[in-house]
Write a protein that holds these residues in place. Sequence first.
Motif: not given
Lengths: 747, 161, 331
Positions: C249-273
């Motif tokens: 989610a972006v407002e006025d060019g700035r990120i107001t919410e972001v959720r990111l997770a990775l698969g295939g690269v980690a030993t568990k489903p990886w939340r990119a905190h």
Amino acid sequence: MTTHTRTGSEPGVDASVPVGGAVGRPVDRRDGNAKVTGAVRFSAEHHYPNLTYAMLVHATVARGTITRIDTTAAAAVPGVVAVLTHLNAPRIRPVRNHNIVRDLGPSVSGTSLDYLNTDQVFWDGQPIAVVVAETSAAANEAAPLVEVTYDPLPARVDFAAEQTNATPAKGDLTFAGRTKKGDAEKALAAAEVSVDLRYTTPGLQHNAIEPHATVAVWDGDHLTVHDTTQSINQTGRYLAWRFGVPASRVRVHAEFVGGAFGAKFAVWPGTVIAAMAAKAVGRPVRLALSRRAVSRATGGRTASTNRIALGATRDGRLTSLIQDSVTRTGSAGGLLEATTSPARHLYGAQNMLTRQNLVPMDLMPNTWLRAPGEAIGSFVLESAMDELAYELSMDPIALRLRNEPATDPTGGKKFSQRMQREAFERGAERFGWADRNPEPRSMRDGEWLVGMGTATAYHPVVRLVADVKVRLSDDGSALVQCGFHEMGMGAATVQAQIAADALGIAYEKVRVEYGDSALPSGPMAGNSNQTATVATSVLAACAELTRKVSALARRTGTTGQEPAAALRAARRPFIEASVGSATRFGALGSQSRFLTTFLKDQRWSKAARGAQFCEVRVNADTGELRISRWLGMFDVGRVINPKTAASQLRGAVVMGIGMALSEQSLIDPRNGRTMSAGLDSYYVPVHADIPPIDVDWLDEPDKTMPLGIIGLGEVGMTGVAAAVANAVHHATGKRIRDLPITLDKLL
Amino acid sequence: MEIELRINGSAQKLDVAPQVSLLDALREYLGLTGTKKGCDQGACGACTVLADGRRINACLALAVQYQGREITTIEGVDHPLQEAFVRADGFQCGYCTPGQICSAIGMLAEHKEGAPSAATEHLADTGGELDETEIRERMSGNLCRCGAYNGIVSAIKEVAK
Amino acid sequence: MKPFSYLSAPDTATALRTIADSEDVKFLAGGTNLVDLMREGIEHPATVIDITRLPLTGIEELPDGTIRVGALVTNSRLAADPLIRTRYPVLAKAILLGASAQLRNMATVGGNLLQRTRCMYFYDEASACNKRAPGSGCDAIGGFSRGSAVLGASEHCIATHPSDMAVALVMLDAVVEVESVHGIRHVPIAEFHRVPGDTPHIETALAADELITAIELPPVPAAAHSSYRKVRDRASYAFALVSVAAALAVEDGRITEVRLALGGVATKPWRAHIAEELLLGAEATDENFARAAAAELAPALPQSDNTFKIDLAQRTVVAVLRKLNAERSAS
């Protein structure tokens, strides 16, 4: 003889074929209805009363001696009938060396190994025991319980590390290990423009969707096997030798084979062990290999490393062509894959040097895989030609056409037909080659870099020998009998088309029987030989039959009427004509026909040819590679059935795309174990990988071949990987010289 | 153990161990060999059958689990796709063909219900056209090593019209 | 396959009682993983309890807006559900990019969470694998590691978690509902899967006598604009080399919410905190996306075959965020 009602009787959906107009018509394949209703039976699906089920146990070391093998736990599983190892399996005759003069059916053993008659292990995956049980569930439960101890020996299993141990290969009658013309190294050093490159290709696996399977049944000293084979006669003779029974007492059935691609030419362990087990337990045995067993015990293509160097004048005339290739065999067999074949025959370089080097390794013996030699060789040569074209700032097609030879560059034979130029010109026009901006990285569609590539396709022609019997009945129907093979080529359909026209009767009236060694002996199906080989004999038998019928017609005054009218007038239920016979005398005759044809064919340089064109897309962010367009324009002589021919050519392109994009045997260099032993780890192309593939042909009969036929089962695979690699370079500016072209190489 | 399966419209009683897959039950116990074994690990799709009209891999299904479900194998299929496959030459060796056809039947039903695929551009869209990209993605669970993919897609497209 | 005794559980209570009272029991649902593992000899339970007749097949919206998905809902049904397609497109897409249609028709939500790795050394009985045979070693290290993890690995195990669905669930902060004879508990998905450490055979927080009964998807308004990108060696029907689940989610060019997770690269489903923290409040630019992705991958420990994943993961993160941002500005 059992009937072949399903294989032969149905003309297929399309029955509107005019008399005399079958050849060249896209009739539906005859076994189509049976295949879409699940009616056909493949080898593993033949049931016999009292049938037992077998499962192999495989070695888990690459080289060594079995010091202990404990079958107690396995034998204790309820339903287990027997567990056979080298300690208790029937002794059978050892594999013998093949003698081409003595035995026309080559020694088709995939390996030199005496399965279950030796304590020696020559590769990881070698079958060392078999469990026979009342159900497949019991066999599968028991097999892992066989306990084996080895005394391991040092093993040569790392292809990259073994390069320095490669030695020059001798070659054989049909293929020299080394060719030399002039001084290629000197010419290379003196060339105005040159490239000197290294290409590598990984081992590959056939992975026909039908796993190898055998049902073996002994009745006294008569052996019947239903086997997944593309060489029923050779397999029958081989089993007869191993089990010490006359060849006439072994009957091999392979009416339907679920894909083969070379994997089912040689006799692999399952066939021998099934017959051995059936003998031991005195009951019919079904041995259907698991996918892992297929992956670890039935050959595969060698890996290769290649140095290729090209020297040219500034205007693109080749002055030097050098290819040094290293491939492997197994320590228990395997073959020299003729990876320098395209380099020898495609371009008129003034100086040439090609060398095949072999390194024996303690790995599963390698074997033929679709377009052996040419699949790898065309990747190497045709990638290098593209690189040279860029060095010369020449169009890659123009460079190729500038080096079109007048006669075969190796040996100087005349070409029976060579329409390479026409294939490129017509293909280029159809594909829109002229729209290509030659500058790498110059074409883009959003996040996708777009590239176009081309390459030459090439596969030499081989013709073997077939016995054929043709019978015309008084009801106007004809029966063609020949022990050839149907692995999906549409072989019976095509031979019915040929016979119908040759006899001047309706296509629907022709029935074809095949896939049974009790029939007149057919050729093995490989090297794209089968259509022309069988056609040669079908045409000869039909001509003989036509003469007989004409004579009869004259006698009965029915000349001018349909052929069967003469039979009815003469009150003869049928009339037959044969080429070859199963007698010893007949076999000698076949051998002499083979040699005559072989020598006659040797006067010419004959090949199927083509031009491959592809368009690829490479994702600028992730390196993902997609094939977006394909055209193959081929010079394959006369096409008997455009529908099945197009399918064969397309299918071969698909296999080439797999080779280009994703396929590779993963053999652990630490221990020689094949880790890509499943379809989840060996990636063959899926639907989503394959765009519409446009194929066409120049339709010019080769005047030196029966009806002008050139086999086309393999040529479609050649040049594919190079066309992709060249298109990838065009899209990205990157040269990938190591297959497969996975995305990590494009980041 | 004694189980009862409903296959192609008729009830079949058989005695199988619990570890016997639906695929082996069909092929080895009931003689229905039209359903093929290619990998026995859910990686090729040759064993595809329909369970209550949904396509599944019979190699990963235990026979005992499928009691009471309506199983359709190629032997019980009578569908325009079959003739379309013949006309379009949607096969060569024929080994993957029963699986391709059963899979295509299941796929057409899924599409008709509005189920999306990974190729569906707008996931919320339930009435998308079944174009070639969609067919290829939806059929990617069925390998064809002969490479008859073009013919298969043509056959399906013709029937889907 | 090793024989086992088979029970079909008529209701959840019976299933839970049976597993509580006996040793060596496995629940069987879709079978797409367990049957395969049993055939390979990796799993060999004495008893198999078929749970497919349990009434855990609902997809319902709770009063607080949470979506509760029964554990036996098939993957294909979940992906086709209108609520999921509109509110959590990332989840629908992740599921649709996994396996094949046939497998998705069989596989269940609960089973998907319990999928075991596809590491080829785990699957090969002749190879050393601490996950399959604790203490035997890890042949993937120094072996074919294209599929292996670069994040969350240990010297004992580098196997990736194979699920796509779970990557989306981690991104969505889903909650796993589990039940045993002792009652019901709720496990946040981030705590459900474990990194291998020195006990790679222990893969989840699920106790031996517990059954997954549902997953809960909390309301995540930003997820309506989310996506899942899977990069692999075939165009379909292949496990991920890298996958990215993202919502932005972006407002006025700035990120107001972001959720990111990775698969295939980690030993568990990886939340990119790490990446999420850097991105929150930052400008939505390629440079910031790249910087955040690089920070997330900074701790990565590659093998010779999978070094490329570090670069690929970063590139894919940037591509996904860039696309989400562009779509957002366009709409």
